[in-house]
Motif scaffolding. Structure first.
Motif, PDB file in Angstrom:
ATOM      1  N   ILE A   1      -8.701  50.040 -53.641  1.00 46.02           N
ATOM      2  CA  ILE A   1      -9.103  51.238 -53.259  1.00 46.02           C
ATOM      3  C   ILE A   1      -9.380  52.038 -52.323  1.00 46.02           C
ATOM      4  O   ILE A   1      -9.665  52.641 -51.922  1.00 46.02           O
ATOM      5  CB  ILE A   1     -11.499  50.909 -54.253  1.00 46.02           C
ATOM      6  N   ALA A   2      -9.664  51.068 -51.391  1.00 42.95           N
ATOM      7  CA  ALA A   2      -9.565  51.476 -49.695  1.00 42.95           C
ATOM      8  C   ALA A   2      -8.052  52.670 -49.870  1.00 42.95           C
ATOM      9  O   ALA A   2      -8.302  53.762 -48.544  1.00 42.95           O
ATOM     10  CB  ALA A   2      -9.187  50.500 -48.732  1.00 42.95           C
ATOM     11  N   VAL A   3      -6.985  51.703 -49.821  1.00 45.94           N
ATOM     12  CA  VAL A   3      -5.612  53.021 -49.889  1.00 45.94           C
ATOM     13  C   VAL A   3      -5.581  53.277 -50.332  1.00 45.94           C
ATOM     14  O   VAL A   3      -5.209  54.621 -50.133  1.00 45.94           O
ATOM     15  CB  VAL A   3      -5.001  51.511 -49.800  1.00 45.94           C
ATOM     16  N   HIS A   4      -5.884  53.892 -51.366  1.00 45.37           N
ATOM     17  CA  HIS A   4      -6.339  54.765 -52.868  1.00 45.37           C
ATOM     18  C   HIS A   4      -6.493  56.309 -51.985  1.00 45.37           C
ATOM     19  O   HIS A   4      -6.456  56.618 -51.968  1.00 45.37           O
ATOM     20  CB  HIS A   4      -6.531  54.759 -54.288  1.00 45.37           C
ATOM     21  N   LEU A   5      -7.910  55.852 -51.713  1.00 40.15           N
ATOM     22  CA  LEU A   5      -8.420  56.819 -50.936  1.00 40.15           C
ATOM     23  C   LEU A   5      -8.320  57.586 -50.103  1.00 40.15           C
ATOM     24  O   LEU A   5      -8.075  58.448 -49.828  1.00 40.15           O
ATOM     25  CB  LEU A   5      -9.858  56.102 -50.614  1.00 40.15           C
ATOM     26  N   LEU A   6      -7.880  56.335 -49.206  1.00 41.29           N
ATOM     27  CA  LEU A   6      -6.930  57.226 -47.979  1.00 41.29           C
ATOM     28  C   LEU A   6      -5.631  57.997 -48.789  1.00 41.29           C
ATOM     29  O   LEU A   6      -5.276  59.369 -47.829  1.00 41.29           O
ATOM     30  CB  LEU A   6      -6.416  56.450 -46.854  1.00 41.29           C
ATOM     31  N   LEU A   7      -5.294  57.708 -49.498  1.00 43.01           N
ATOM     32  CA  LEU A   7      -3.708  58.152 -49.970  1.00 43.01           C
ATOM     33  C   LEU A   7      -4.781  59.708 -50.578  1.00 43.01           C
ATOM     34  O   LEU A   7      -3.899  60.641 -50.538  1.00 43.01           O
ATOM     35  CB  LEU A   7      -2.899  57.689 -51.017  1.00 43.01           C
ATOM     36  N   THR A   8      -6.110  59.947 -50.869  1.00 40.45           N
ATOM     37  CA  THR A   8      -6.150  61.184 -51.954  1.00 40.45           C
ATOM     38  C   THR A   8      -6.848  62.181 -50.774  1.00 40.45           C
ATOM     39  O   THR A   8      -6.450  63.556 -50.626  1.00 40.45           O
ATOM     40  CB  THR A   8      -7.648  60.752 -52.474  1.00 40.45           C
ATOM     41  N   ALA A   9      -7.240  61.281 -49.889  1.00 38.88           N
ATOM     42  CA  ALA A   9      -7.115  62.327 -48.033  1.00 38.88           C
ATOM     43  C   ALA A   9      -5.846  62.780 -47.563  1.00 38.88           C
ATOM     44  O   ALA A   9      -6.328  64.019 -47.208  1.00 38.88           O
ATOM     45  CB  ALA A   9      -7.614  61.560 -47.412  1.00 38.88           C
ATOM     46  N   VAL A  10      -4.744  62.255 -48.120  1.00 40.47           N
ATOM     47  CA  VAL A  10      -3.830  63.502 -47.725  1.00 40.47           C
ATOM     48  C   VAL A  10      -2.978  64.261 -48.705  1.00 40.47           C
ATOM     49  O   VAL A  10      -3.083  65.196 -48.464  1.00 40.47           O
ATOM     50  CB  VAL A  10      -2.465  62.180 -47.553  1.00 40.47           C
ATOM     51  N   GLY A  11      -3.516  63.822 -49.506  1.00 35.42           N
ATOM     52  CA  GLY A  11      -3.346  65.173 -50.735  1.00 35.42           C
ATOM     53  C   GLY A  11      -4.559  66.121 -50.190  1.00 35.42           C
ATOM     54  O   GLY A  11      -3.898  67.479 -50.547  1.00 35.42           O
ATOM     55  N   ALA A  12      -5.852  66.183 -49.842  1.00 32.79           N
ATOM     56  CA  ALA A  12      -6.596  67.181 -49.941  1.00 32.79           C
ATOM     57  C   ALA A  12      -5.958  67.944 -48.670  1.00 32.79           C
ATOM     58  O   ALA A  12      -6.020  69.142 -48.504  1.00 32.79           O
ATOM     59  CB  ALA A  12      -8.371  66.467 -49.431  1.00 32.79           C
ATOM     60  N   ALA A  13      -5.452  66.785 -47.373  1.00 32.75           N
ATOM     61  CA  ALA A  13      -5.047  67.486 -46.578  1.00 32.75           C
ATOM     62  C   ALA A  13      -3.856  68.703 -46.754  1.00 32.75           C
ATOM     63  O   ALA A  13      -4.233  69.916 -45.840  1.00 32.75           O
ATOM     64  CB  ALA A  13      -4.446  66.736 -45.087  1.00 32.75           C
TER      65      ALA A  13
END
Length: 387
Positions: free
Chosen positions: A74-86
Protein backbone atom coordinates in the motif's frame (compact mmCIF):
# COMPACT_ATOMS: atom_id res chain seq x y z
CA UNK A 1 -10.45 6.04 19.22
CA UNK A 2 -10.24 2.24 19.38
CA UNK A 3 -7.79 0.25 17.32
CA UNK A 4 -10.47 -1.04 14.94
CA UNK A 5 -11.99 2.42 14.45
CA UNK A 6 -8.54 3.93 13.92
CA UNK A 7 -7.68 1.36 11.25
CA UNK A 8 -10.96 1.94 9.46
CA UNK A 9 -10.30 5.68 9.46
CA UNK A 10 -6.80 5.29 7.99
CA UNK A 11 -8.03 2.80 5.40
CA UNK A 12 -10.87 5.16 4.44
CA UNK A 13 -8.43 8.09 4.10
CA UNK A 14 -6.11 6.06 1.86
CA UNK A 15 -9.04 5.11 -0.36
CA UNK A 16 -10.35 8.68 -0.50
CA UNK A 17 -7.10 10.31 -1.59
CA UNK A 18 -6.00 7.55 -3.97
CA UNK A 19 -9.29 7.43 -5.83
CA UNK A 20 -9.42 11.23 -5.95
CA UNK A 21 -6.35 11.13 -8.20
CA UNK A 22 -8.52 9.51 -10.89
CA UNK A 23 -11.62 11.66 -10.56
CA UNK A 24 -10.22 15.09 -9.69
CA UNK A 25 -10.18 16.13 -13.36
CA UNK A 26 -13.95 15.88 -13.79
CA UNK A 27 -15.04 19.28 -12.41
CA UNK A 28 -12.18 21.06 -14.24
CA UNK A 29 -12.39 19.35 -17.64
CA UNK A 30 -13.33 22.56 -19.41
CA UNK A 31 -10.40 24.43 -17.82
CA UNK A 32 -7.93 21.68 -18.75
CA UNK A 33 -9.29 21.62 -22.30
CA UNK A 34 -8.87 25.38 -22.67
CA UNK A 35 -5.34 25.31 -21.21
CA UNK A 36 -4.13 22.46 -23.42
CA UNK A 37 -6.24 23.23 -26.50
CA UNK A 38 -8.36 20.05 -26.45
CA UNK A 39 -11.67 19.81 -28.37
CA UNK A 40 -14.85 19.16 -26.39
CA UNK A 41 -15.40 15.70 -27.86
CA UNK A 42 -11.99 14.58 -26.58
CA UNK A 43 -12.37 15.72 -22.97
CA UNK A 44 -13.83 12.38 -21.85
CA UNK A 45 -10.50 10.72 -22.55
CA UNK A 46 -8.86 12.73 -19.77
CA UNK A 47 -11.02 10.82 -17.28
CA UNK A 48 -10.89 7.58 -19.28
CA UNK A 49 -7.06 7.64 -19.22
CA UNK A 50 -7.02 7.20 -15.45
CA UNK A 51 -9.67 4.50 -15.68
CA UNK A 52 -7.70 2.55 -18.27
CA UNK A 53 -4.57 2.72 -16.13
CA UNK A 54 -6.70 1.55 -13.22
CA UNK A 55 -7.95 -1.37 -15.28
CA UNK A 56 -4.39 -2.52 -16.01
CA UNK A 57 -3.49 -2.22 -12.34
CA UNK A 58 -6.47 -4.27 -11.24
CA UNK A 59 -5.38 -7.20 -13.37
CA UNK A 60 -1.62 -6.95 -12.80
CA UNK A 61 -1.07 -5.33 -9.39
CA UNK A 62 -3.97 -6.03 -7.01
CA UNK A 63 -3.34 -9.82 -6.98
CA UNK A 64 0.07 -9.04 -5.44
CA UNK A 65 -1.84 -8.48 -2.19
CA UNK A 66 -2.28 -12.25 -1.91
CA UNK A 67 1.51 -12.69 -2.15
CA UNK A 68 3.30 -9.87 -0.30
CA UNK A 69 2.92 -7.76 2.85
CA UNK A 70 -0.03 -5.48 2.05
CA UNK A 71 1.15 -2.79 4.43
CA UNK A 72 4.33 -2.25 2.41
CA UNK A 73 2.49 -2.73 -0.89
CA UNK A 74 0.00 0.00 0.00
CA UNK A 75 2.79 2.44 0.91
CA UNK A 76 4.73 1.81 -2.32
CA UNK A 77 1.63 2.19 -4.49
CA UNK A 78 0.70 5.44 -2.76
CA UNK A 79 4.15 6.86 -3.56
CA UNK A 80 3.92 5.81 -7.22
CA UNK A 81 0.43 7.32 -7.49
CA UNK A 82 1.99 10.56 -6.21
CA UNK A 83 4.51 10.43 -9.08
CA UNK A 84 1.65 10.24 -11.59
CA UNK A 85 -0.14 13.16 -9.95
CA UNK A 86 3.08 15.21 -10.05
CA UNK A 87 3.48 14.54 -13.78
CA UNK A 88 -0.08 15.70 -14.40
CA UNK A 89 0.60 18.86 -12.40
CA UNK A 90 3.53 19.92 -14.61
CA UNK A 91 2.14 18.73 -17.97
CA UNK A 92 2.13 21.33 -20.73
CA UNK A 93 1.20 18.88 -23.49
CA UNK A 94 -1.69 16.45 -23.74
CA UNK A 95 0.49 13.34 -24.03
CA UNK A 96 2.31 14.15 -20.77
CA UNK A 97 -0.96 14.82 -18.95
CA UNK A 98 -2.38 11.50 -20.15
CA UNK A 99 0.83 9.71 -19.16
CA UNK A 100 0.60 11.10 -15.64
CA UNK A 101 -3.06 10.21 -15.35
CA UNK A 102 -2.51 6.66 -16.63
CA UNK A 103 0.34 6.21 -14.12
CA UNK A 104 -1.75 7.60 -11.29
CA UNK A 105 -4.63 5.33 -12.29
CA UNK A 106 -2.35 2.30 -12.53
CA UNK A 107 -1.18 2.58 -8.93
CA UNK A 108 -4.43 3.99 -7.54
CA UNK A 109 -5.49 0.33 -7.39
CA UNK A 110 -4.02 0.67 -3.90
CA UNK A 111 -7.69 1.33 -3.12
CA UNK A 112 -8.60 -2.29 -3.82
CA UNK A 113 -5.58 -3.64 -1.94
CA UNK A 114 -6.71 -1.52 1.00
CA UNK A 115 -10.32 -2.76 0.81
CA UNK A 116 -9.11 -6.37 0.64
CA UNK A 117 -6.74 -5.82 3.58
CA UNK A 118 -9.52 -4.23 5.64
CA UNK A 119 -11.83 -7.16 4.89
CA UNK A 120 -9.13 -9.66 5.84
CA UNK A 121 -8.52 -7.92 9.19
CA UNK A 122 -12.25 -7.95 10.05
CA UNK A 123 -14.23 -10.65 11.77
CA UNK A 124 -17.02 -12.21 9.66
CA UNK A 125 -19.62 -10.51 11.87
CA UNK A 126 -18.17 -7.03 11.20
CA UNK A 127 -16.97 -7.43 7.61
CA UNK A 128 -19.98 -5.66 6.13
CA UNK A 129 -19.66 -2.74 8.55
CA UNK A 130 -15.94 -2.40 7.82
CA UNK A 131 -16.51 -2.50 4.08
CA UNK A 132 -19.23 0.12 4.45
CA UNK A 133 -16.85 2.50 6.26
CA UNK A 134 -13.86 1.88 3.99
CA UNK A 135 -15.79 2.13 0.75
CA UNK A 136 -17.34 5.33 2.10
CA UNK A 137 -13.78 6.61 1.86
CA UNK A 138 -13.84 5.71 -1.82
CA UNK A 139 -17.02 7.71 -2.29
CA UNK A 140 -15.59 10.64 -0.35
CA UNK A 141 -12.63 10.58 -2.73
CA UNK A 142 -14.76 10.34 -5.87
CA UNK A 143 -17.27 13.00 -4.90
CA UNK A 144 -15.32 15.08 -2.40
CA UNK A 145 -12.61 15.49 -5.02
CA UNK A 146 -15.10 17.47 -7.08
CA UNK A 147 -15.66 19.97 -4.28
CA UNK A 148 -11.98 20.34 -3.40
CA UNK A 149 -10.82 20.36 -7.02
CA UNK A 150 -13.39 22.97 -7.99
CA UNK A 151 -12.38 25.24 -5.10
CA UNK A 152 -8.63 24.82 -5.68
CA UNK A 153 -8.97 25.37 -9.41
CA UNK A 154 -10.92 28.55 -8.76
CA UNK A 155 -8.12 29.87 -6.52
CA UNK A 156 -4.92 28.46 -8.01
CA UNK A 157 -5.77 26.81 -11.31
CA UNK A 158 -6.30 23.14 -12.16
CA UNK A 159 -2.62 22.19 -11.67
CA UNK A 160 -2.83 22.96 -7.95
CA UNK A 161 -5.26 20.05 -7.61
CA UNK A 162 -2.60 17.53 -8.59
CA UNK A 163 0.09 19.20 -6.47
CA UNK A 164 -2.17 18.83 -3.42
CA UNK A 165 -2.90 15.19 -4.26
CA UNK A 166 0.81 14.36 -4.56
CA UNK A 167 1.51 15.84 -1.13
CA UNK A 168 -1.37 13.96 0.50
CA UNK A 169 -0.39 10.65 -1.10
CA UNK A 170 3.19 10.88 0.18
CA UNK A 171 1.92 11.77 3.68
CA UNK A 172 -0.45 8.80 3.75
CA UNK A 173 2.31 6.41 2.66
CA UNK A 174 4.25 7.31 5.80
CA UNK A 175 1.13 7.02 7.98
CA UNK A 176 0.35 3.53 6.71
CA UNK A 177 3.85 2.27 7.48
CA UNK A 178 3.65 3.77 10.97
CA UNK A 179 0.16 2.66 12.02
CA UNK A 180 -0.79 -0.53 10.17
CA UNK A 181 0.18 -4.00 11.44
CA UNK A 182 2.60 -6.19 9.45
CA UNK A 183 0.90 -8.51 6.99
CA UNK A 184 2.99 -11.66 6.48
CA UNK A 185 1.74 -13.71 3.56
CA UNK A 186 1.86 -17.52 3.18
CA UNK A 187 4.81 -18.89 1.27
CA UNK A 188 4.67 -21.27 -1.67
CA UNK A 189 2.14 -19.40 -3.82
CA UNK A 190 3.45 -17.88 -7.05
CA UNK A 191 2.29 -14.83 -8.99
CA UNK A 192 1.30 -17.06 -11.89
CA UNK A 193 -0.87 -19.21 -9.62
CA UNK A 194 -2.62 -16.11 -8.29
CA UNK A 195 -3.30 -14.84 -11.83
CA UNK A 196 -4.64 -18.25 -12.85
CA UNK A 197 -6.90 -18.19 -9.81
CA UNK A 198 -8.11 -14.74 -10.82
CA UNK A 199 -8.95 -16.03 -14.29
CA UNK A 200 -10.93 -18.88 -12.78
CA UNK A 201 -13.21 -16.42 -10.99
CA UNK A 202 -14.67 -15.32 -14.31
CA UNK A 203 -16.30 -18.74 -14.67
CA UNK A 204 -18.16 -18.48 -11.35
CA UNK A 205 -21.84 -17.40 -11.61
CA UNK A 206 -21.79 -15.22 -8.47
CA UNK A 207 -18.62 -13.41 -9.49
CA UNK A 208 -19.72 -12.93 -13.09
CA UNK A 209 -23.19 -11.64 -12.22
CA UNK A 210 -21.91 -9.23 -9.57
CA UNK A 211 -19.18 -8.09 -11.93
CA UNK A 212 -21.65 -7.36 -14.74
CA UNK A 213 -23.87 -5.47 -12.30
CA UNK A 214 -20.83 -3.38 -11.34
CA UNK A 215 -19.99 -2.77 -15.01
CA UNK A 216 -23.38 -1.23 -15.79
CA UNK A 217 -23.66 0.39 -12.35
CA UNK A 218 -20.47 2.39 -12.80
CA UNK A 219 -21.16 3.11 -16.45
CA UNK A 220 -24.31 4.87 -15.20
CA UNK A 221 -22.31 6.57 -12.42
CA UNK A 222 -19.67 7.69 -14.92
CA UNK A 223 -22.32 8.99 -17.31
CA UNK A 224 -23.38 11.42 -14.59
CA UNK A 225 -20.12 12.54 -13.04
CA UNK A 226 -17.95 12.62 -16.15
CA UNK A 227 -20.43 14.77 -18.02
CA UNK A 228 -22.14 16.86 -15.33
CA UNK A 229 -19.72 19.79 -15.54
CA UNK A 230 -20.48 20.26 -19.26
CA UNK A 231 -24.15 21.37 -19.07
CA UNK A 232 -23.61 23.24 -15.80
CA UNK A 233 -20.89 25.37 -17.39
CA UNK A 234 -23.17 26.37 -20.28
CA UNK A 235 -26.42 28.30 -20.71
CA UNK A 236 -28.69 28.76 -18.86
CA UNK A 237 -26.65 28.14 -15.69
CA UNK A 238 -23.08 29.23 -16.52
CA UNK A 239 -21.73 27.91 -13.21
CA UNK A 240 -18.06 28.28 -12.24
CA UNK A 241 -15.80 25.37 -11.28
CA UNK A 242 -16.30 25.93 -7.55
CA UNK A 243 -20.09 25.96 -7.93
CA UNK A 244 -19.98 22.83 -10.08
CA UNK A 245 -17.81 21.15 -7.48
CA UNK A 246 -20.49 21.75 -4.83
CA UNK A 247 -22.67 19.15 -6.53
CA UNK A 248 -20.16 16.67 -5.15
CA UNK A 249 -21.47 17.48 -1.66
CA UNK A 250 -24.96 16.45 -2.74
CA UNK A 251 -23.68 13.18 -4.14
CA UNK A 252 -21.53 12.64 -1.07
CA UNK A 253 -24.54 13.01 1.23
CA UNK A 254 -26.41 10.42 -0.78
CA UNK A 255 -23.54 7.95 -0.85
CA UNK A 256 -22.78 8.25 2.86
CA UNK A 257 -26.46 7.72 3.55
CA UNK A 258 -26.00 4.24 2.10
CA UNK A 259 -23.30 3.29 4.64
CA UNK A 260 -25.82 1.07 6.39
CA UNK A 261 -25.79 -1.19 3.34
CA UNK A 262 -22.95 -3.01 5.09
CA UNK A 263 -25.17 -3.68 8.13
CA UNK A 264 -27.95 -4.92 5.87
CA UNK A 265 -25.48 -7.21 4.08
CA UNK A 266 -24.31 -8.63 7.44
CA UNK A 267 -27.94 -9.58 8.04
CA UNK A 268 -28.27 -11.47 4.77
CA UNK A 269 -30.15 -8.82 2.78
CA UNK A 270 -27.49 -8.03 0.17
CA UNK A 271 -29.51 -9.34 -2.79
CA UNK A 272 -32.68 -7.44 -1.90
CA UNK A 273 -30.70 -4.26 -1.29
CA UNK A 274 -29.13 -4.63 -4.73
CA UNK A 275 -32.47 -4.95 -6.55
CA UNK A 276 -34.11 -2.06 -4.72
CA UNK A 277 -31.11 0.22 -5.19
CA UNK A 278 -30.95 -0.51 -8.93
CA UNK A 279 -34.60 0.56 -9.28
CA UNK A 280 -33.71 3.82 -7.49
CA UNK A 281 -30.74 4.26 -9.83
CA UNK A 282 -32.96 4.10 -12.91
CA UNK A 283 -35.57 6.43 -11.40
CA UNK A 284 -32.91 8.99 -10.40
CA UNK A 285 -32.21 9.73 -14.07
CA UNK A 286 -35.79 10.99 -14.54
CA UNK A 287 -34.89 13.89 -12.24
CA UNK A 288 -31.31 14.30 -13.46
CA UNK A 289 -32.45 14.83 -17.05
CA UNK A 290 -34.82 17.70 -16.18
CA UNK A 291 -33.87 21.37 -16.79
CA UNK A 292 -33.99 22.20 -13.08
CA UNK A 293 -31.07 22.51 -10.64
CA UNK A 294 -33.32 21.36 -7.78
CA UNK A 295 -34.40 18.20 -9.57
CA UNK A 296 -30.84 17.62 -10.72
CA UNK A 297 -29.62 17.83 -7.12
CA UNK A 298 -32.32 15.41 -5.96
CA UNK A 299 -31.42 12.97 -8.72
CA UNK A 300 -27.72 13.15 -7.84
CA UNK A 301 -28.55 12.43 -4.18
CA UNK A 302 -30.61 9.34 -5.06
CA UNK A 303 -28.16 8.09 -7.68
CA UNK A 304 -25.19 8.11 -5.33
CA UNK A 305 -27.18 6.45 -2.56
CA UNK A 306 -28.09 3.66 -4.96
CA UNK A 307 -24.58 3.20 -6.35
CA UNK A 308 -22.98 2.95 -2.91
CA UNK A 309 -25.60 0.50 -1.61
CA UNK A 310 -25.06 -1.85 -4.57
CA UNK A 311 -21.27 -1.54 -4.44
CA UNK A 312 -21.03 -2.44 -0.73
CA UNK A 313 -23.44 -5.35 -1.17
CA UNK A 314 -21.43 -6.70 -4.12
CA UNK A 315 -18.14 -6.62 -2.23
CA UNK A 316 -19.65 -8.17 0.90
CA UNK A 317 -21.02 -11.14 -1.04
CA UNK A 318 -17.76 -11.71 -2.92
CA UNK A 319 -15.38 -11.45 0.05
CA UNK A 320 -17.66 -13.69 2.13
CA UNK A 321 -17.55 -16.30 -0.66
CA UNK A 322 -13.74 -16.05 -1.00
CA UNK A 323 -12.28 -15.12 2.42
CA UNK A 324 -8.94 -16.73 1.57
CA UNK A 325 -8.19 -14.55 -1.46
CA UNK A 326 -9.82 -11.21 -0.88
CA UNK A 327 -7.24 -9.28 -2.93
CA UNK A 328 -7.79 -11.34 -6.06
CA UNK A 329 -11.58 -11.33 -5.84
CA UNK A 330 -11.77 -7.57 -5.17
CA UNK A 331 -9.27 -6.88 -7.94
CA UNK A 332 -11.19 -9.02 -10.42
CA UNK A 333 -14.52 -7.46 -9.47
CA UNK A 334 -13.11 -3.98 -9.90
CA UNK A 335 -12.04 -4.76 -13.46
CA UNK A 336 -15.73 -4.57 -14.29
CA UNK A 337 -15.96 -1.32 -12.33
CA UNK A 338 -13.08 0.23 -14.26
CA UNK A 339 -14.39 -0.83 -17.65
CA UNK A 340 -17.83 0.51 -16.83
CA UNK A 341 -16.48 3.83 -15.55
CA UNK A 342 -14.33 4.27 -18.66
CA UNK A 343 -17.32 3.50 -20.90
CA UNK A 344 -19.51 5.96 -19.04
CA UNK A 345 -16.85 8.71 -19.17
CA UNK A 346 -16.26 8.38 -22.90
CA UNK A 347 -19.89 7.78 -23.88
CA UNK A 348 -21.47 10.63 -21.91
CA UNK A 349 -19.32 13.34 -23.48
CA UNK A 350 -20.09 11.94 -26.95
CA UNK A 351 -23.82 11.77 -26.12
CA UNK A 352 -23.77 15.33 -24.79
CA UNK A 353 -22.05 16.62 -27.92
CA UNK A 354 -24.76 15.06 -30.11
CA UNK A 355 -27.96 15.24 -28.05
CA UNK A 356 -27.29 17.50 -25.09
CA UNK A 357 -27.80 16.57 -21.46
CA UNK A 358 -31.04 14.76 -22.30
CA UNK A 359 -28.96 12.34 -24.38
CA UNK A 360 -26.62 11.72 -21.45
CA UNK A 361 -29.62 11.09 -19.17
CA UNK A 362 -31.10 8.49 -21.54
CA UNK A 363 -27.69 6.82 -21.69
CA UNK A 364 -27.35 6.71 -17.88
CA UNK A 365 -30.85 5.29 -17.45
CA UNK A 366 -30.15 2.61 -20.07
CA UNK A 367 -27.06 1.49 -18.17
CA UNK A 368 -29.13 1.28 -14.96
CA UNK A 369 -31.73 -0.84 -16.73
CA UNK A 370 -29.06 -3.25 -17.93
CA UNK A 371 -27.72 -3.65 -14.38
CA UNK A 372 -31.22 -4.45 -13.09
CA UNK A 373 -31.71 -7.02 -15.87
CA UNK A 374 -28.49 -8.81 -14.84
CA UNK A 375 -29.58 -8.85 -11.17
CA UNK A 376 -33.06 -10.17 -12.01
CA UNK A 377 -31.66 -12.90 -14.27
CA UNK A 378 -29.13 -14.04 -11.66
CA UNK A 379 -31.77 -14.05 -8.90
CA UNK A 380 -34.16 -16.10 -11.04
CA UNK A 381 -31.43 -18.66 -11.79
CA UNK A 382 -30.54 -18.91 -8.09
CA UNK A 383 -34.16 -19.59 -7.15
CA UNK A 384 -34.48 -22.16 -9.97
CA UNK A 385 -31.42 -24.08 -8.74
CA UNK A 386 -32.73 -23.96 -5.16
CA UNK A 387 -35.99 -25.57 -6.26
Amino acid sequence: MGRTTGRRTVFAAVCAVAVASIYAAQPVLAEIGTDLGLPGTGLGWIVAAGQLGYLAGLAALVPLGDLVDRRKLIAVHLLLTAVGAALAAVATQTWLLLTGLVLAGLFAVVVQTTVAYAAALSTPEERGRTLGVVTSGVVIGILGARVAAGALAELRGWRSVYVALAVLLVTLAGLVLKTMPPDPRPEGTTYRQVLNSLGGLFREPLFLSRGLIAFFLFASFGALWSGLSLPLAEEPWNLGTAQIGLFGLVGLAGALGAARAGHWADRGRASLVTGGALVLLAVSWLAIGQPSLWLLGLGVLVLDFAVQAVHVSNQHLLTAAHPDRTSSVIGGYMIFYSLGSALGAAATTAAFARAGWAGSAVLGAAFAGCAFAVWATARRRTHTRAE
